[in-house]
Motif scaffolding. Structure first.
Motif, PDB file in Angstrom:
ATOM      1  N   LEU A  72     -12.460 -37.220 -16.327  1.00 35.53           N
ATOM      2  CA  LEU A  72     -12.577 -38.415 -16.363  1.00 35.53           C
ATOM      3  C   LEU A  72     -13.945 -39.198 -16.099  1.00 35.53           C
ATOM      4  N   THR A  73     -14.908 -38.155 -15.647  1.00 38.58           N
ATOM      5  CA  THR A  73     -16.277 -38.477 -15.297  1.00 38.58           C
ATOM      6  C   THR A  73     -17.433 -37.661 -16.054  1.00 38.58           C
ATOM      7  N   ASN A  74     -18.639 -38.036 -15.874  1.00 37.66           N
ATOM      8  CA  ASN A  74     -19.590 -37.244 -16.364  1.00 37.66           C
ATOM      9  C   ASN A  74     -20.491 -37.143 -14.890  1.00 37.66           C
ATOM     10  N   LEU A  75     -20.452 -35.838 -14.573  1.00 37.35           N
ATOM     11  CA  LEU A  75     -21.078 -35.585 -13.134  1.00 37.35           C
ATOM     12  C   LEU A  75     -22.498 -35.620 -13.185  1.00 37.35           C
ATOM     13  N   ASN A  76     -23.063 -35.618 -14.396  1.00 35.81           N
ATOM     14  CA  ASN A  76     -24.703 -35.602 -14.519  1.00 35.81           C
ATOM     15  C   ASN A  76     -25.291 -36.872 -14.098  1.00 35.81           C
TER      16      ASN A  76
END
Length: 548
Positions: free
Chosen positions: A197-201
């Protein structure tokens, strides 16, 4: 230096042989209805530790680290329910998000109380059922009188009861409902956090949790009462699965173990580290690890050898003060088992940079305390220290002692809720002098220069693997270098100090080192400027309204 693996001891993971890493699961509750759950993590209050001044220098970074708690809850919810996750440090929840949801869940720490309550207010404007969980509400339920549902305690039976309530009732309750965890879900049964559910970048650093709880009883700390003294554990296989899932959602390049004390159970960590070493080798050392640990980790050379091999670069130690009597008074005796400077030098010899917590406003402080702290900083050559005013957290021995003595002060505008034994303004000025001197650019870069000569060369040299050298990482590095050269090397007031470090390092090909030092230093210097102007709080736990 090569890690010497220890003799195999009885495993602290008794079920590992039966079902390695496969005991992760969602709630056992089977819902009868469909629900849409909106999980919102509130915006951080700006702080020393969020490194927000570094974000404009980086490619796409908007927040410090992903919220493990809400991502865990998102993964634990029934599979048939729709879940939407919003981190308001990246972007605020929109009207359409609130309209979409049946239930709005949020969580956070005491410092985020205003933002948490604002999320509740907005959700209620749309007639949505609201729930709050996490460390702040678990410690102080009275902070959140207007929420529909309070989840008190960790993931466990209260979570299943809350989920059943969501399934059964679609409308808001007449009175607040509370669910209190009695039986906690074992950590080795936690689901993988919902990294998808996230974009860790978009984060400065990633994070992972191996254990919960700490065996020590520091007077100012609320961890033992919230999470217990006997650290509970995930399995190594479970942790590796989390790291794999994390890399599928991006890679900021560093992963912080958010454990209350990474070495709270040394036998378990000793058995975890060979798995981390193997994972790094197989994956081409895609990340550098960091963690929080007690200073007496320096007395465990085998542990430090393995941490080096696993590519741990930084350890945060709650040193708090270099003064032995002050450490005794706060029940921080574990810092007295080895001379502090010797412990720091030992960790440096394994390539581990120490980050230190420092507290001012202790009962043992005198007019000379600032000078002694600055001398300690000079001798230890620790670049990053959280120089902070004492602040009493609820549910701590410190809170109870000060409450009994009538020394809690909640006057609006104060930097701390503690009535110091020294005059308040004198303590505040001591903090201001301490932090502004510590982060004077020349002094700060001198300490980084020491680390460059005496600590960083002791780290392993990871291979130039595809996980490390690829188009995305090269592009990211070029963006950061261009921003640093212009914003720091041309525009900043300390540009001469920057180039004094950067030129010789770049000539030696130490590009990553230049980027790392310059990013951190820029935040520390800019944050300190704001502290000197009264824009930022002297206590990073304080809920004092900041000047805008």
């Amino acid at each position: 230096m090569t890690a010497t693996l220890p003799t195999i001891e009885p495993s602290p993971f008794p079920d590992l042989a039966i079902a390695p890493g496969l005991r992760c699961h969602r709630t056992p509750y089977i819902p009868k209805n469909k629900r849409r759950i909106l999980c919102i993590f509130p915006k951080y209050a700006r702080s020393f530790g969020t490194f927000h001044h570094a974000y404009p220098l980086m490619k796409g970074v908007k927040a410090f680290m992903p919220p493990q708690g809400l991502l865990l809850v998102s993964a634990y919810l029934p599979e048939t329910w729709e879940v939407r996750f919003v981190d308001e440090n990246i972007q605020p929840a929109k009207k359409k998000d609130y309209r979409w949801a049946d239930v709005v869940i949020t969580s956070g720490m005491h410092i985020q109380k205003p933002q948490i309550n604002q999320i509740n207010q907005l959700a209620h404007q749309y007639g949505k059922l609201t729930a709050v969980g996490g460390p702040s509400v678990s410690g102080c339920p009275e902070y959140y009188p207007d929420f529909d549902i309070l989840h008190l305690g960790e993931l466990g039976d209260a979570t299943d009861q809350m989920i059943e309530y969501f399934d059964t009732f679609a409308e808001r309750p007449i009175e607040q409902v509370r669910f209190q965890t009695v039986e906690r879900l074992p950590l080795d049964e936690f689901p993988l956090p919902a990294y998808h559910l996230t974009n860790l970048n978009q984060y400065f650093i990633a994070n992972v949790q191996f254990s919960s709880g700490c065996p020590y009883h520091c007077e100012f700390c609320d961890i033992p009462e919230l999470y217990g003294n006997n650290p509970r554990l995930k399995t190594p296989q479970q942790l590796l699965a989390e790291l794999d899932a994390m890399l599928e959602s991006g890679n900021p390049g560093a992963v912080y173990f958010v454990d209350d004390n990474f070495v709270g159970n040394r036998r378990a960590v000793t058995q975890l580290l060979p798995h981390l070493i193997d994972w790094q080798k197989v994956n081409g050392y895609p990340v550098q690890f960091a963690c929080e640990a007690t200073l007496n980790i320096a007395q465990s050379p085998k542990l430090l050898e393995m941490m080096r091999e696993a590519y741990f670069g930084t350890v945060f130690c709650g040193i708090e003060t270099p003064e032995p009597e002050a450490l005794k008074s706060m029940a921080k005796d574990q810092n007295l088992s080895i001379p502090i400077l010797e412990a720091i030098a030992t960790m440096n010899s394994y390539g581990i940079e120490v980050v230190s917590g420092i507290i001012l406003g202790l009962d043992t402080d005198t007019a000379d305390t600032c000078d002694r702290i600055l001398e300690f900083i000079r001798l230890s050559n620790i670049p990053i220290l959280t120089i902070n005013l004492l602040y009493a957290l609820p549910k701590t021995p410190l809170w109870r002692r000060l409450e009994e003595a009538g020394r809690l002060n909640f006057e609006e505008g104060r930097e701390s809720n503690v009535e110091f034994l020294m005059p308040y303004e004198e303590v505040l000025e001591m903090w201001r002098r301490c932090i502004t001197t510590a982060y004077e650019p020349e002094f700060l870069y001198q300490r980084f220069a020491y680390q460059s000569e005496h600590t960083y060369p002791n780290r392993i040299k990871p291979p130039r693997s595809p996980a490390r050298v690829n188009k995305e990482n090269v592009r990211r590095g070029l963006v950061m270098m261009a921003n640093l050269f212009f914003r720091v090397g041309v525009l900043s007031s300390y540009r001469d100090t920057f180039w004094k470090m950067a030129k010789p390092a770049l000539e030696k090909g130490k590009v990553e080192r230049v980027i790392s030092i310059a990013l951190q230093a820029h935040h520390l210097i800019e944050f300190t400027k704001e502290c000197s102007k009264g824009i930022e709080s002297a206590s990073f736990y304080s809920q004092r309204a900041r000047k805008q």
